[in-house]
Design a protein around this motif. Structure first.
Motif, PDB file in Angstrom:
ATOM      1  N   THR A  26       8.109 -10.770   3.111  1.00 45.63           N
ATOM      2  CA  THR A  26       8.788 -12.011   2.729  1.00 45.63           C
ATOM      3  C   THR A  26       9.328 -12.710   3.987  1.00 45.63           C
ATOM      4  O   THR A  26       9.657 -13.891   3.942  1.00 45.63           O
ATOM      5  CB  THR A  26       9.966 -11.768   1.739  1.00 45.63           C
ATOM      6  N   THR A  70       3.014   2.967 -12.690  1.00 44.75           N
ATOM      7  CA  THR A  70       3.339   3.013 -11.254  1.00 44.75           C
ATOM      8  C   THR A  70       4.863   2.966 -11.103  1.00 44.75           C
ATOM      9  O   THR A  70       5.586   2.938 -12.104  1.00 44.75           O
ATOM     10  CB  THR A  70       2.745   1.805 -10.504  1.00 44.75           C
ATOM     11  N   GLU A  71       5.315   2.855  -9.849  1.00 40.53           N
ATOM     12  CA  GLU A  71       6.765   2.738  -9.604  1.00 40.53           C
ATOM     13  C   GLU A  71       7.319   1.378 -10.029  1.00 40.53           C
ATOM     14  O   GLU A  71       8.526   1.146  -9.979  1.00 40.53           O
ATOM     15  CB  GLU A  71       7.054   2.949  -8.110  1.00 40.53           C
ATOM     16  N   LEU A  85       8.332 -13.105  -2.697  1.00 34.43           N
ATOM     17  CA  LEU A  85       7.305 -12.073  -2.469  1.00 34.43           C
ATOM     18  C   LEU A  85       6.033 -12.375  -3.269  1.00 34.43           C
ATOM     19  O   LEU A  85       4.933 -12.433  -2.707  1.00 34.43           O
ATOM     20  CB  LEU A  85       7.843 -10.688  -2.860  1.00 34.43           C
ATOM     21  N   ALA A 103       0.809  -1.230   0.000  1.00 33.93           N
ATOM     22  CA  ALA A 103       0.000   0.000   0.000  1.00 33.93           C
ATOM     23  C   ALA A 103       0.835   1.269   0.000  1.00 33.93           C
ATOM     24  O   ALA A 103       0.282   2.360   0.049  1.00 33.93           O
ATOM     25  CB  ALA A 103      -0.934  -0.013   1.221  1.00 33.93           C
ATOM     26  N   GLY A 157      -2.394  -5.258 -17.805  1.00 33.35           N
ATOM     27  CA  GLY A 157      -1.189  -5.110 -18.606  1.00 33.35           C
ATOM     28  C   GLY A 157      -0.332  -4.047 -17.936  1.00 33.35           C
ATOM     29  O   GLY A 157      -0.466  -3.832 -16.718  1.00 33.35           O
ATOM     30  N   TYR A 189       9.194 -13.505 -13.563  1.00 28.71           N
ATOM     31  CA  TYR A 189       8.041 -12.679 -13.169  1.00 28.71           C
ATOM     32  C   TYR A 189       6.745 -13.275 -13.731  1.00 28.71           C
ATOM     33  O   TYR A 189       5.766 -13.465 -13.005  1.00 28.71           O
ATOM     34  CB  TYR A 189       8.223 -11.245 -13.663  1.00 28.71           C
ATOM     35  N   VAL A 223       0.926  -0.842 -16.185  1.00 31.76           N
ATOM     36  CA  VAL A 223       0.224   0.224 -15.450  1.00 31.76           C
ATOM     37  C   VAL A 223       1.276   1.231 -14.997  1.00 31.76           C
ATOM     38  O   VAL A 223       2.386   0.848 -14.595  1.00 31.76           O
ATOM     39  CB  VAL A 223      -0.527  -0.359 -14.223  1.00 31.76           C
TER      40      VAL A 223
HETATM   41  N1  LIG Z   1       2.572  -1.772 -12.805  1.00 33.30           N
HETATM   42  C1  LIG Z   1       2.351  -2.746 -13.653  1.00 33.30           C
HETATM   43  O1  LIG Z   1       2.574  -2.588 -14.873  1.00 33.30           O
HETATM   44  C2  LIG Z   1       1.746  -4.050 -13.194  1.00 33.30           C
HETATM   45  C3  LIG Z   1       1.087  -4.825 -14.156  1.00 33.30           C
HETATM   46  C4  LIG Z   1       0.515  -6.021 -13.767  1.00 33.30           C
HETATM   47  C5  LIG Z   1       0.579  -6.433 -12.448  1.00 33.30           C
HETATM   48  N2  LIG Z   1       1.252  -5.658 -11.530  1.00 33.30           N
HETATM   49  C6  LIG Z   1       1.304  -6.159 -10.151  1.00 33.30           C
HETATM   50  O2  LIG Z   1       0.508  -5.288  -9.367  1.00 33.30           O
HETATM   51  C7  LIG Z   1       0.999  -5.258  -8.024  1.00 33.30           C
HETATM   52  C8  LIG Z   1       1.205  -3.813  -7.594  1.00 33.30           C
HETATM   53  O3  LIG Z   1       2.232  -3.268  -8.396  1.00 33.30           O
HETATM   54  P1  LIG Z   1       2.429  -1.703  -8.661  1.00 33.30           P
HETATM   55  O4  LIG Z   1       2.415  -1.512 -10.117  1.00 33.30           O
HETATM   56  O5  LIG Z   1       1.490  -0.935  -7.826  1.00 33.30           O
HETATM   57  O6  LIG Z   1       3.943  -1.544  -8.184  1.00 33.30           O
HETATM   58  P2  LIG Z   1       4.640  -0.594  -7.092  1.00 33.30           P
HETATM   59  O7  LIG Z   1       4.124   0.793  -7.208  1.00 33.30           O
HETATM   60  O8  LIG Z   1       6.107  -0.821  -7.259  1.00 33.30           O
HETATM   61  O9  LIG Z   1       4.143  -1.195  -5.690  1.00 33.30           O
HETATM   62  C9  LIG Z   1       4.665  -2.394  -5.165  1.00 33.30           C
HETATM   63  C10 LIG Z   1       4.369  -2.436  -3.687  1.00 33.30           C
HETATM   64  O10 LIG Z   1       4.890  -3.652  -3.132  1.00 33.30           O
HETATM   65  C11 LIG Z   1       5.527  -3.344  -1.901  1.00 33.30           C
HETATM   66  N3  LIG Z   1       6.561  -4.307  -1.552  1.00 33.30           N
HETATM   67  C12 LIG Z   1       7.649  -4.648  -2.300  1.00 33.30           C
HETATM   68  N4  LIG Z   1       8.395  -5.531  -1.628  1.00 33.30           N
HETATM   69  C13 LIG Z   1       7.779  -5.752  -0.425  1.00 33.30           C
HETATM   70  C14 LIG Z   1       8.086  -6.554   0.695  1.00 33.30           C
HETATM   71  N5  LIG Z   1       9.166  -7.350   0.738  1.00 33.30           N
HETATM   72  N6  LIG Z   1       7.234  -6.525   1.770  1.00 33.30           N
HETATM   73  C15 LIG Z   1       6.137  -5.723   1.741  1.00 33.30           C
HETATM   74  N7  LIG Z   1       5.799  -4.960   0.693  1.00 33.30           N
HETATM   75  C16 LIG Z   1       6.616  -4.951  -0.381  1.00 33.30           C
HETATM   76  C17 LIG Z   1       6.115  -1.951  -2.139  1.00 33.30           C
HETATM   77  O11 LIG Z   1       6.321  -1.275  -0.911  1.00 33.30           O
HETATM   78  P3  LIG Z   1       7.727  -1.073  -0.147  1.00 33.30           P
HETATM   79  O12 LIG Z   1       8.779  -0.872  -1.172  1.00 33.30           O
HETATM   80  O13 LIG Z   1       7.470   0.134   0.705  1.00 33.30           O
HETATM   81  O14 LIG Z   1       7.909  -2.315   0.660  1.00 33.30           O
HETATM   82  C18 LIG Z   1       4.991  -1.288  -2.914  1.00 33.30           C
HETATM   83  O15 LIG Z   1       4.035  -0.769  -2.021  1.00 33.30           O
HETATM   84  C19 LIG Z   1       2.284  -6.093  -8.017  1.00 33.30           C
HETATM   85  O16 LIG Z   1       1.999  -7.383  -7.550  1.00 33.30           O
HETATM   86  C20 LIG Z   1       2.680  -6.151  -9.497  1.00 33.30           C
HETATM   87  O17 LIG Z   1       3.403  -7.311  -9.798  1.00 33.30           O
HETATM   88  C21 LIG Z   1       1.826  -4.472 -11.879  1.00 33.30           C
END
Ligand SMILES: NC(=O)c1ccc[n+]([C@@H]2O[C@H](COP(=O)([O-])OP(=O)(O)OC[C@H]3O[C@@H](n4cnc5c(N)ncnc54)[C@H](OP(=O)(O)O)[C@@H]3O)[C@@H](O)[C@H]2O)c1
Length: 260
Positions: free
Chosen positions: A61, A195-196, A120, A10, A191, A160, A193
């Motif tokens: 993790t 984000t970071e 993770l 979050a 697909g 991944y 998105v």
């Molecule tokens: N963005 C895309 O293109 C995309 C597409 C399809 C699916 N997804 C999936 O959607 C989900 C959300 O991704 P997002 O795009 O929102 O990416 P994001 O902005 O990088 O967010 C990832 C989140 O995971 C947390 N995280 C990472 N390692 C962690 C750990 N060891 N323990 C607890 N929290 C952890 C991070 O927080 P901290 O670093 O503060 O721990 C961050 O809040 C992910 O599962 C990703 O694989 C993303």
């Protein structure tokens, strides 16, 4: 009875958006428990939604990181989880959004980084879900972040995509197992998105042009995911290009994708 939502990942991206939209849209949710490593980023959520935010700055993790959430739930319920559905504090919505990916050939990418990804995206997501299920009752929702990468193997993103295939398969089967308890599981399969995620994945410069063109808005992806979860859908796919890809991946032999 206190109703809570628990959202992992979050501190940014879609997990953060989930916490905000759940707080804004579901007045029956009293508290949102937000989980990620960066506590300062989680703290920014306080005051952004009408629901009370409780912060867990944990690495999920690590078993002890996950246990911090379970211990808090146990403390609120007087340690008694024997009667699911009768808890003083019940988890009505669980969102597992924590996850990351790294682009590159699997033999050229650091082994430990790839193992961490598996821990993770797969192990922590499974263990967290299993840990919270005793606190979930009828009409609860589990929202698991998979990815469109789950639909077919992806060279240069191999591990991944494999982790997300795990999330999709596990979530669909779990949904079937939990149907009799009135708990619905939705796998979210977007697909690309905005984000970071891509900062960690290796930088926006390494993303193929077609992915950049299809980049979606996290606010919209999350809105659809919540709507699909409420409609008890098994899978949530945002946008026409990804719906077309999902269909293609069902009917076309996967060796075609391996060659692209
Ligand atoms: N963005 C895309 O293109 C995309 C597409 C399809 C699916 N997804 C999936 O959607 C989900 C959300 O991704 P997002 O795009 O929102 O990416 P994001 O902005 O990088 O967010 C990832 C989140 O995971 C947390 N995280 C990472 N390692 C962690 C750990 N060891 N323990 C607890 N929290 C952890 C991070 O927080 P901290 O670093 O503060 O721990 C961050 O809040 C992910 O599962 C990703 O694989 C993303």
């Amino acid at each position: 009875m206190k109703n809570i939502a628990v959202v992992t990942g979050a501190s940014s991206g879609m997990g953060r958006e989930m916490a905000i939209q759940i707080g804004d849209r579901f007045s029956g949710i009293d508290q949102i428990w937000v989980v990620a490593r960066r506590g300062e980023r989680l703290a920014e959520l306080v005051g952004q939604t009408p629901a009370k935010i409780r912060i867990f700055a944990e690495d999920i993790t690590a078993p002890e990181g996950r246990r911090a959430v379970r211990d808090a739930l146990e403390a609120e319920n007087g340690g008694d989880v024997s009667a699911a559905g009768k808890e003083k504090t019940a988890v009505r919505i669980l969102v597992n959004a924590a996850g990351f990916g790294v682009m590159g050939d699997s033999m050229e990418t650091d082994e430990e980084v790839q193992c961490r990804m598996i821990r993770l995206n797969c192990e922590a997501l499974f263990a967290f879900t299993r840990m919270l299920l005793p606190y979930m009752g009828k009409n609860s929702r589990i929202i698991q972040f998979a990815s469109a990468a789950a639909f077919a193997p992806q060279p240069h993103f191999a591990v991944y995509a494999a982790t997300k295939a795990f999330v999709l398969s596990y979530s669909r089967a779990l949904g079937a197992e939990l149907r009799h308890r009135g708990i619905c599981v939705t796998a979210v399969c977007p697909g690309p998105v905005d984000t970071e995620f891509f900062d960690r994945a290796g930088g926006i410069g390494r993303i193929p042009a077609y992915k950049k063109l299809a980049m979606a808005d996290p606010e919209k992806v999350v809105r659809k995911a919540l709507a699909d979860s409420m409609a008890q859908k098994e899978i949530s796919v945002y946008g026409l290009p990804m719906k077309a890809f999902a269909l293609l991946a069902k009917i076309a032999p996967h060796r075609i994708f391996l060659g692209i």
